[in-house]
Design an enzyme around this catalytic site. Structure first.
Site, PDB file in Angstrom:
ATOM      1  N   ASP A  37     -13.555  23.176 -17.788  1.00 34.98           N
ATOM      2  CA  ASP A  37     -13.111  24.183 -17.962  1.00 34.98           C
ATOM      3  C   ASP A  37     -11.429  24.305 -19.366  1.00 34.98           C
ATOM      4  O   ASP A  37     -10.619  23.965 -18.695  1.00 34.98           O
ATOM      5  CB  ASP A  37     -12.288  25.325 -17.542  1.00 34.98           C
ATOM      6  CG  ASP A  37     -12.543  27.036 -18.871  1.00 34.98           C
ATOM      7  OD1 ASP A  37     -12.004  26.673 -20.110  1.00 34.98           O
ATOM      8  OD2 ASP A  37     -12.504  28.113 -18.042  1.00 34.98           O
ATOM      9  N   LEU A  38     -11.592  23.650 -20.930  1.00 32.51           N
ATOM     10  CA  LEU A  38     -10.689  23.040 -21.477  1.00 32.51           C
ATOM     11  C   LEU A  38      -9.413  24.261 -21.705  1.00 32.51           C
ATOM     12  O   LEU A  38      -8.304  24.172 -22.236  1.00 32.51           O
ATOM     13  CB  LEU A  38     -11.313  22.940 -22.950  1.00 32.51           C
ATOM     14  CG  LEU A  38     -12.093  21.893 -23.117  1.00 32.51           C
ATOM     15  CD1 LEU A  38     -12.534  21.969 -24.749  1.00 32.51           C
ATOM     16  CD2 LEU A  38     -11.908  20.869 -22.248  1.00 32.51           C
ATOM     17  N   ALA A  61     -15.825  22.990 -27.863  1.00 36.94           N
ATOM     18  CA  ALA A  61     -14.632  23.022 -28.205  1.00 36.94           C
ATOM     19  C   ALA A  61     -14.821  24.544 -28.216  1.00 36.94           C
ATOM     20  O   ALA A  61     -15.707  25.094 -28.245  1.00 36.94           O
ATOM     21  CB  ALA A  61     -14.881  22.436 -29.477  1.00 36.94           C
ATOM     22  N   TYR A  62     -13.983  25.455 -28.878  1.00 38.44           N
ATOM     23  CA  TYR A  62     -13.415  26.436 -29.389  1.00 38.44           C
ATOM     24  C   TYR A  62     -14.080  26.613 -30.823  1.00 38.44           C
ATOM     25  O   TYR A  62     -13.177  26.451 -31.991  1.00 38.44           O
ATOM     26  CB  TYR A  62     -12.104  27.307 -29.479  1.00 38.44           C
ATOM     27  CG  TYR A  62     -12.264  29.091 -29.664  1.00 38.44           C
ATOM     28  CD1 TYR A  62     -11.738  29.543 -28.735  1.00 38.44           C
ATOM     29  CD2 TYR A  62     -11.997  29.408 -31.000  1.00 38.44           C
ATOM     30  CE1 TYR A  62     -11.490  30.994 -28.762  1.00 38.44           C
ATOM     31  CE2 TYR A  62     -12.523  30.939 -31.664  1.00 38.44           C
ATOM     32  CZ  TYR A  62     -11.650  31.744 -30.023  1.00 38.44           C
ATOM     33  OH  TYR A  62     -11.484  32.873 -31.265  1.00 38.44           O
ATOM     34  N   THR A 102     -14.311  18.070 -37.180  1.00 33.20           N
ATOM     35  CA  THR A 102     -14.269  19.352 -38.593  1.00 33.20           C
ATOM     36  C   THR A 102     -13.793  18.710 -40.268  1.00 33.20           C
ATOM     37  O   THR A 102     -12.924  18.408 -39.731  1.00 33.20           O
ATOM     38  CB  THR A 102     -14.590  20.061 -38.210  1.00 33.20           C
ATOM     39  OG1 THR A 102     -15.017  21.192 -38.601  1.00 33.20           O
ATOM     40  CG2 THR A 102     -12.254  20.719 -37.962  1.00 33.20           C
ATOM     41  N   ASP A 103     -14.197  19.431 -40.766  1.00 32.55           N
ATOM     42  CA  ASP A 103     -14.036  19.250 -42.113  1.00 32.55           C
ATOM     43  C   ASP A 103     -13.478  20.204 -42.399  1.00 32.55           C
ATOM     44  O   ASP A 103     -12.330  20.168 -43.760  1.00 32.55           O
ATOM     45  CB  ASP A 103     -15.048  19.152 -42.975  1.00 32.55           C
ATOM     46  CG  ASP A 103     -15.921  21.220 -42.232  1.00 32.55           C
ATOM     47  OD1 ASP A 103     -16.911  20.889 -41.261  1.00 32.55           O
ATOM     48  OD2 ASP A 103     -16.206  21.561 -43.230  1.00 32.55           O
ATOM     49  N   TYR A 126      -8.864  28.147 -37.027  1.00 32.08           N
ATOM     50  CA  TYR A 126      -9.406  26.759 -36.584  1.00 32.08           C
ATOM     51  C   TYR A 126      -9.341  25.663 -36.991  1.00 32.08           C
ATOM     52  O   TYR A 126      -9.418  24.554 -36.389  1.00 32.08           O
ATOM     53  CB  TYR A 126     -11.209  27.178 -36.676  1.00 32.08           C
ATOM     54  CG  TYR A 126     -12.187  26.706 -36.178  1.00 32.08           C
ATOM     55  CD1 TYR A 126     -12.666  25.983 -35.167  1.00 32.08           C
ATOM     56  CD2 TYR A 126     -12.844  25.565 -37.196  1.00 32.08           C
ATOM     57  CE1 TYR A 126     -13.436  25.102 -34.840  1.00 32.08           C
ATOM     58  CE2 TYR A 126     -13.662  24.697 -37.261  1.00 32.08           C
ATOM     59  CZ  TYR A 126     -13.796  24.500 -35.789  1.00 32.08           C
ATOM     60  OH  TYR A 126     -15.116  23.450 -35.732  1.00 32.08           O
TER      61      TYR A 126
END
Length: 302
Positions: A37-38, A61-62, A102-103, A126
């Site tokens: 669990d991160l 990831a969240y 991510t972009d 995010y």
């Protein structure tokens, strides 16, 4: 080779498990909550050490982009510190880490596809949390490959392709944003790229091409163009169909600000690793083809 991926239910993890069937020399183990669990750092190193990996793929990831604006502490704990703990555990085990980013680390104001040399400037919690994760991974383990991707979809989990098909089953017209541009990317293609990288990394102590890379579908479109191709393909295969109506971002306000330009250049990845991401239309058709017919209702209601 034993490849361990974090995020048991994620699109990339599910795609890796499936694609590894074509690689008999690769064993993929997906780890997720509660074992790993991160948001609970104390679980990370023991869970990874317990499966003795040769390579770790940091995909968990969240991902609730809008909710992150209200939960910044959790987003940063998972995407920032959590990613760093995964990379640190990999370093302690003496193995490389491939981290998915991510972009959204870019503000989207550029007029061309972003390269790895462009300065990140996230506009959302995010995006900022994912950029923090990139930095944490780089600090924790010099043997890292950070792969920024965009507009990810697959036959698994929740994503734009499945959302469009679900909406088309209930209505005749769907309004879709037409002024945000990017590269639709199949998680199946991401998995194939990771398996390609894994083969290059395995047993290669002299590998010297670690760093940040962009990995996204070849070709570009906007969200409404993506939707049209999804639904035209679905109709051709006997699945649900609806007309698409173009709207502006301003007509569909969201809590988190989206990049207007999410296009990512993959020239560096192709040059260094001699691997090209498939054209986005073909990859979309591959995924949509799996959803109509006998699997459609089950997949859309999942």
């Amino acid at each position: 080779m034993r490849l361990v991926v974090t995020g048991r239910e994620g699109q990339v993890a599910s795609s890796l498990v499936e694609r590894a069937h074509a690689h008999p020399d690769v064993e993929v183990i997906a780890l997720g909550r509660p074992e790993l669990d991160l948001a609970k750092p104390e679980t990370i190193a023991p869970a990874l050490a317990g499966v003795r990996p040769d390579l770790i793929v940091s995909a968990a990831a969240y991902t609730a982009v809008d909710r992150a604006e209200d939960e910044p502490e959790l987003a940063f704990a998972v995407n920032g510190a959590g990613a760093g703990h995964v990379a640190s555990a990999a370093a302690a085990l003496g193995v490389p880490v491939i981290h998915l980013s991510t972009d959204y680390v870019f503000d989207g104001s550029g007029e061309r596809a972003y390269s790895e040399d462009d300065e990140p400037a996230p506009r959302s919690v995010y995006g900022a949390s994912k950029l923090a994760g990139e930095h944490a991974v780089a600090r924790a383990n010099p043997r890292h490959l950070i792969l920024r991707t965009a507009w990810v979809y697959s036959p698994f989990g929740r994503n734009f392709v499945k959302t469009m098909l679900k909406l088309a089953a209930d209505r005749d017209e769907i309004a879709v944003v037409a002024d945000q541009w990017g590269n639709p990317t199949s998680a199946l293609d991401i998995a194939d790229a990771i398996l390609h990288l894994a083969a290059m990394l395995h047993g290669n102590k002299g590998f010297a091409s670690f760093g940040v890379y962009h990995l996204a579908g070849t070709g570009e479109t906007n969200w409404s163009g993506f939707a049209r191709h999804i639904l035209d393909t679905s109709q051709a295969f006997g699945g649900p169909y609806a007309a698409v109506r173009d709207i502006a971002t301003a007509d569909f306000p969201t809590k988190a600000r989206r990049p207007m330009n999410s296009r990512l250049s993959t020239e560096k990845f192709a040059a260094i690793f001699a691997w090209n991401v498939p054209e986005w239309r073909k990859s979309t058709e591959t995924v949509v083809r799996r959803l109509p017919g006998g699997e459609t209702k089950q997949a859309l209601n999942a």
